[in-house]
Design a protein around this motif. Sequence first.
Motif, PDB file in Angstrom:
ATOM      1  N   PHE A 117       0.833  -1.208   0.000  1.00  0.00           N
ATOM      2  CA  PHE A 117       0.000   0.000   0.000  1.00  0.00           C
ATOM      3  C   PHE A 117       0.866   1.256   0.000  1.00  0.00           C
ATOM      4  O   PHE A 117       0.563   2.235  -0.684  1.00  0.00           O
ATOM      5  CB  PHE A 117      -0.941   0.014   1.217  1.00  0.00           C
ATOM      6  N   GLY A 118       1.946   1.216   0.791  1.00  0.00           N
ATOM      7  CA  GLY A 118       2.846   2.375   0.849  1.00  0.00           C
ATOM      8  C   GLY A 118       3.437   2.684  -0.511  1.00  0.00           C
ATOM      9  O   GLY A 118       3.509   3.846  -0.929  1.00  0.00           O
ATOM     10  N   MET A 119       3.834   1.625  -1.233  1.00  0.00           N
ATOM     11  CA  MET A 119       4.430   1.858  -2.550  1.00  0.00           C
ATOM     12  C   MET A 119       3.380   2.329  -3.554  1.00  0.00           C
ATOM     13  O   MET A 119       3.670   3.185  -4.399  1.00  0.00           O
ATOM     14  CB  MET A 119       5.102   0.587  -3.054  1.00  0.00           C
ATOM     15  N   ILE A 120       2.178   1.788  -3.444  1.00  0.00           N
ATOM     16  CA  ILE A 120       1.111   2.243  -4.347  1.00  0.00           C
ATOM     17  C   ILE A 120       0.846   3.730  -4.098  1.00  0.00           C
ATOM     18  O   ILE A 120       0.776   4.533  -5.035  1.00  0.00           O
ATOM     19  CB  ILE A 120      -0.177   1.412  -4.127  1.00  0.00           C
ATOM     20  N   ALA A 121       0.740   4.104  -2.817  1.00  0.00           N
ATOM     21  CA  ALA A 121       0.487   5.509  -2.488  1.00  0.00           C
ATOM     22  C   ALA A 121       1.616   6.389  -3.005  1.00  0.00           C
ATOM     23  O   ALA A 121       1.378   7.452  -3.579  1.00  0.00           O
ATOM     24  CB  ALA A 121       0.323   5.667  -0.977  1.00  0.00           C
ATOM     25  N   PRO A 129      -5.536   7.332  -5.411  1.00  0.00           N
ATOM     26  CA  PRO A 129      -5.172   6.163  -4.574  1.00  0.00           C
ATOM     27  C   PRO A 129      -4.381   6.583  -3.337  1.00  0.00           C
ATOM     28  O   PRO A 129      -4.543   6.019  -2.256  1.00  0.00           O
ATOM     29  CB  PRO A 129      -4.310   5.320  -5.514  1.00  0.00           C
ATOM     30  N   ASP A 130      -3.536   7.620  -3.521  1.00  0.00           N
ATOM     31  CA  ASP A 130      -2.742   8.139  -2.410  1.00  0.00           C
ATOM     32  C   ASP A 130      -3.658   8.727  -1.339  1.00  0.00           C
ATOM     33  O   ASP A 130      -3.526   8.424  -0.150  1.00  0.00           O
ATOM     34  CB  ASP A 130      -1.773   9.196  -2.950  1.00  0.00           C
ATOM     35  N   GLY A 131      -4.602   9.536  -1.764  1.00  0.00           N
ATOM     36  CA  GLY A 131      -5.528  10.141  -0.823  1.00  0.00           C
ATOM     37  C   GLY A 131      -6.337   9.105  -0.075  1.00  0.00           C
ATOM     38  O   GLY A 131      -6.510   9.173   1.146  1.00  0.00           O
ATOM     39  N   PHE A 132      -6.787   8.103  -0.818  1.00  0.00           N
ATOM     40  CA  PHE A 132      -7.573   7.025  -0.220  1.00  0.00           C
ATOM     41  C   PHE A 132      -6.756   6.296   0.848  1.00  0.00           C
ATOM     42  O   PHE A 132      -7.217   6.096   1.982  1.00  0.00           O
ATOM     43  CB  PHE A 132      -7.991   6.059  -1.339  1.00  0.00           C
ATOM     44  N   SER A 210       9.180   6.464   2.617  1.00  0.00           N
ATOM     45  CA  SER A 210      10.462   5.952   2.180  1.00  0.00           C
ATOM     46  C   SER A 210      10.494   5.741   0.659  1.00  0.00           C
ATOM     47  O   SER A 210      11.492   6.041   0.003  1.00  0.00           O
ATOM     48  CB  SER A 210      10.712   4.661   2.952  1.00  0.00           C
ATOM     49  N   SER A 211       9.388   5.271   0.088  1.00  0.00           N
ATOM     50  CA  SER A 211       9.345   5.073  -1.368  1.00  0.00           C
ATOM     51  C   SER A 211       9.382   6.408  -2.104  1.00  0.00           C
ATOM     52  O   SER A 211      10.020   6.521  -3.150  1.00  0.00           O
ATOM     53  CB  SER A 211       8.077   4.324  -1.780  1.00  0.00           C
TER      54      SER A 211
END
Lengths: 324, 329
Positions: A117-121, A129-132, A210-211
């Motif tokens: 999820f962190g990398m997707i955001a 997707p980040d906001g979600f 971090s990503s």
Amino acid sequence: MARFVAVRLLAAIPVLLGVVLALFLMIELAPGDPIQAIVGDIPVSPEFRAQVAEKYRLDDSIWQRFMAYVGNLLQGDLGYSTAGRQPVSDLIWSRLPPTMLLVGTSLVLAAVLGTAFGMIAASAKGRWPDGFINTWVLVAFATPGFWLGQLLIALFALRLGWFPTGGMRSIGSQEAGWAGIVEVAHHLVLPVVALCSLEMASVTRVARASSIEVLSQDQITTARLKGISRPHILRRHVLRNSLLPVVTVIGFRAGTALAGTVLIESVFSWPGMGLLLTDSIVRRDNQVIIGIVLMLAVMAVLMNILTDILYGILDPRIRAGGSR
Amino acid sequence: MTDELLEVDHLTMTFAGGAGEVRAVDDVSLRVRAGECVGVVGESGSGKSMLARTLLQLLPPVDVLRCEGSIRLEGRELLGSDYRSVRTDGLSMVFQEPLSYLNPTMRIGQQIAEGLPNDVANRDRVSAVRAALAQVELPASLEIERRYPHELSGGMRQRAMIALALATRPRVLIADEPTTALDVTVQAQLLRTLYELHRRKQMGLVIITHDLGIVANMCDRVYVMYAGQIVEEAETLTLFDAPQHPYTKALLDCRPGHTDRREVNERLRGPVPDLSALDGACRFRNRCEFAATECATEPSLDRIGEAHAARCGVLPFVGLGVKWGGSRS
């Protein structure tokens, strides 16, 4: 590497001694009467009280009891449970596997899904997707696990009936083999969701930050220069480079997950060490309390050592710098 | 001219800066032929690195507003096309700081292998990586492919970086300050390797640098950049012998060992113009010793000889027969 692990293990001994000492002091300060707790809620004669105190050496000074405890500990003796009428170590060993299952599953899920999820955001930074994901992280952070657990029971167990309300197996169940595994897994779902929600949120947050950091680094320009696709860049270049802070947070969230399991096990009647701990606190079964907290401390220390080993595996620069 | 590999015409890159739109690359046209080495010189902030990144579309996508103009590689228009395929066949780049541009957690060999074209079969990849390293004079006996970037010296890292860039089989290689991070003896060896490679492969080589010594030794032609624009282009000998733009002359006079160096430094004092607040005058006016009333309007890049052009409204040296031969090192 072996030497590094040995040094870290030796360094853990004073930590654990400190834990035991702190526990002794805290239990001494806590209100309540251990003798009354042992004999039950009935009036007893002073002679009987003295007998009980004599039997469990409750009249000795705290220092004497501490030394005696550490002495026994060095021989692998964790003491005797006054309520369970059996050695503390037997009690703990029987409760350890359910706790390991619950905490282990939660941490693995939190680590894998949180990183994803962190990398997707991060790669969708500023878009929906980040906001979600950010919103979900915020909500998860603000939700206490035990409360979430009760909500989950109310909805998925009581109303919808999809999952059992608690326990690790159905009452009276004799299922073994594959059917037994399925049964335990079915019971595991809700407590794992309740326990890993917070951990997953914190892993997600760190993985995202971090990503984003790695994505802005020069090495990503080189990866783009090579004409490799974005998913490939994320998988091969961003993931590994962004994993160090993620491993740190997982190592450190392992401690909070172990603490969280105490409440979650009570909510779900999960037959692990956490449930045993709350029961023992109610019964003033001091030796068990100390034994369990010591066990949790050992697990936390081991997780930290594991974290350091993982650092070396993930980052060759650390491997070169550390002792081999 | 049919042997032109890279043709860039009126390339303009605009991005959103703090104080409005900034044209970091402004109306740049340049040519690179097969086997030719072209220099792009200018001081820090002149837009030369931005130009390189614009050519490869390696800019952070969020900040870039527009890229206009034309970039053609072997006649094929690149702007607006799928840049991933451009980078895998045709254009590649070497950066200034190999340490930060290499992945610290991946072995050199894997990093080079990623750039190999897809038609290289899996079983040939190891030997292809070794060959890429061998051509930058990193022999197989060193087993560089098994090392991590931090285990290499600066010079070896930059060689590995070149091997990585060459793995994509570029027709034109852009080297952005390739030796700035290295010490002098290593610099010379690395530049020789780069030069020999480009000659042997008849590859176009664009060297972006502020070091005129490198330009004098390696480049066939030079573009001088100032404030996002090309202010002078010429063959190297012409440029060193008879620079036409005052900025070019000032750059040449700034070289170490030059007698007027201190005086030139004094003259060049003053800021590079703020690209978000241009007033339509010549961009070099505030630092120029020949500034005149004509300089209130922006000059165009005028051809003043075969393969020689300058962007100056005054062109102080034209027709004066001024030769700056004495300044050659």
